[in-house]
Design a protein around this motif. Structure first.
Motif, PDB file in Angstrom:
ATOM      1  N   LYS A 229       0.826  -1.205   0.000  1.00 44.43           N
ATOM      2  CA  LYS A 229       0.000   0.000   0.000  1.00 44.43           C
ATOM      3  C   LYS A 229       0.861   1.256   0.000  1.00 44.43           C
ATOM      4  O   LYS A 229       0.371   2.341  -0.286  1.00 44.43           O
ATOM      5  N   THR A 231       1.979   2.980   2.449  1.00 39.67           N
ATOM      6  CA  THR A 231       1.618   3.981   3.458  1.00 39.67           C
ATOM      7  C   THR A 231       1.851   3.398   4.837  1.00 39.67           C
ATOM      8  O   THR A 231       1.725   2.188   5.059  1.00 39.67           O
ATOM      9  N   PRO A 233       0.914   2.496   8.628  1.00 41.82           N
ATOM     10  CA  PRO A 233      -0.354   2.245   9.307  1.00 41.82           C
ATOM     11  C   PRO A 233      -0.636   3.236  10.435  1.00 41.82           C
ATOM     12  O   PRO A 233      -1.769   3.367  10.870  1.00 41.82           O
ATOM     13  N   SER A 236       0.093   7.176   7.915  1.00 39.27           N
ATOM     14  CA  SER A 236      -0.253   7.155   6.491  1.00 39.27           C
ATOM     15  C   SER A 236       0.783   7.836   5.612  1.00 39.27           C
ATOM     16  O   SER A 236       0.484   8.284   4.504  1.00 39.27           O
TER      17      SER A 236
END
Length: 281
Positions: A229, A231, A233, A236
């Protein structure tokens, strides 16, 4: 009454006046003759030197013309004046020859001055062009060196020194060592921003200062997928594939998959569910 024409006083005055006039006239004539003689001598002497002066003027002018011609400066008008001066000198018209040579010399000096000024302007233009193409050492280094490269390298050296000092003092350096290794990994991956952040945190931890690294939020989504992803957690922030810590908040990231068999891992896995290998953190 006495006759003025026979008066002795009157006669004496007249005689004195006549004598004075004669004396003044004599000395004036003598002075004028001397002056005229000196002038004639000077004129004769000047006429005697005139051929040499005319010859020297013509030779000097020809030498200047030859020098400028080797530099690419030619003047047909000046060459014509020099030929006329040589002809006049050959005919005995030394004054004319001298005047023509002087006229040609003045013209040559003007041409020389113009060439010199053009040469200086050309040099200045060339220097300006070269200066425009040159860059200073500072500008070249700024272009060649990546942002934060020297700062991150220097911070790594400081963190390494702080770790050595802490080990010598018997302090706990586990967290500082982990942060230092993470900083080195970032630096080798050319992530100099992240390396700088991790190195500073490592130095603070080695000095015994509190370094807060937020833990990852629990959730069903596996931490191993964070890199996919891209990013963090916790905050972000964007991540890279090989990130071990978040460059913004410092959260430690778990690996996506087992190093032995490649099985996907969850955030709280201590061992691989497929091959049983221990998960390194």
């Amino acid at each position: 009454m006495a006759d003025p024409g026979t008066d002795p006083t009157t006669i004496a005055v007249v005689l004195v006046g006549v004598a004075l006039v004669i004396a003044v006239g004599f000395f004036e004539m003598r002075f004028l003759r001397k002056k005229m003689k000196t002038r004639r001598i000077r004129a004769a002497k000047k006429d005697t030197e005139l051929p040499d002066e005319a010859h020297n003027a013509v030779v000097t002018t020809k030498a200047i013309a030859a020098t400028l011609e080797r530099q690419g400066v030619r003047s047909p008008e000046v060459n014509e004046w020099i030929r006329e001066a040589e002809t006049a000198a050959g005919r005995g018209n030394y004054r004319v020859a001298k005047d023509l040579a002087g006229k040609a010399k003045d013209r040559l000096l003007v041409l020389k001055s113009q060439v010199a000024s053009k040469g200086e302007v050309a040099k200045l233009e060339q220097l300006s062009a070269v200066a425009g193409d040159q860059t200073t050492t500072k500008e070249r280094l700024h272009k060649e060196v990546a942002p934060n490269f020297p700062q991150s390298k220097f911070s790594l050296e400081l963190a390494e020194g702080a770790l050595a000092t802490a080990r010598a003092g018997g302090r706990d350096v586990v967290q500082a060592t982990e942060l230092f290794e993470a900083a080195k990994a970032r630096f080798e991956a050319q992530d100099y921003d992240g390396a700088l952040t991790m190195a500073r945190l490592s130095k603070r931890a080695a000095e015994g200062k509190t370094v807060e690294i937020p833990a990852a939020k629990p959730g069903p989504a596996p931490v191993a997928m964070i890199a996919e992803k891209l990013t963090c957690p916790t905050c972000s922030a964007p991540l890279k594939e090989d990130d071990v810590f978040c460059r913004k908040c410092g959260t430690r990231l778990s690996p996506r998959e087992c190093a032995s068999c490649g099985e996907s891992l969850l955030a709280d896995d201590e061992f691989c569910a497929k091959c049983g290998a221990r998960v390194s953190r």
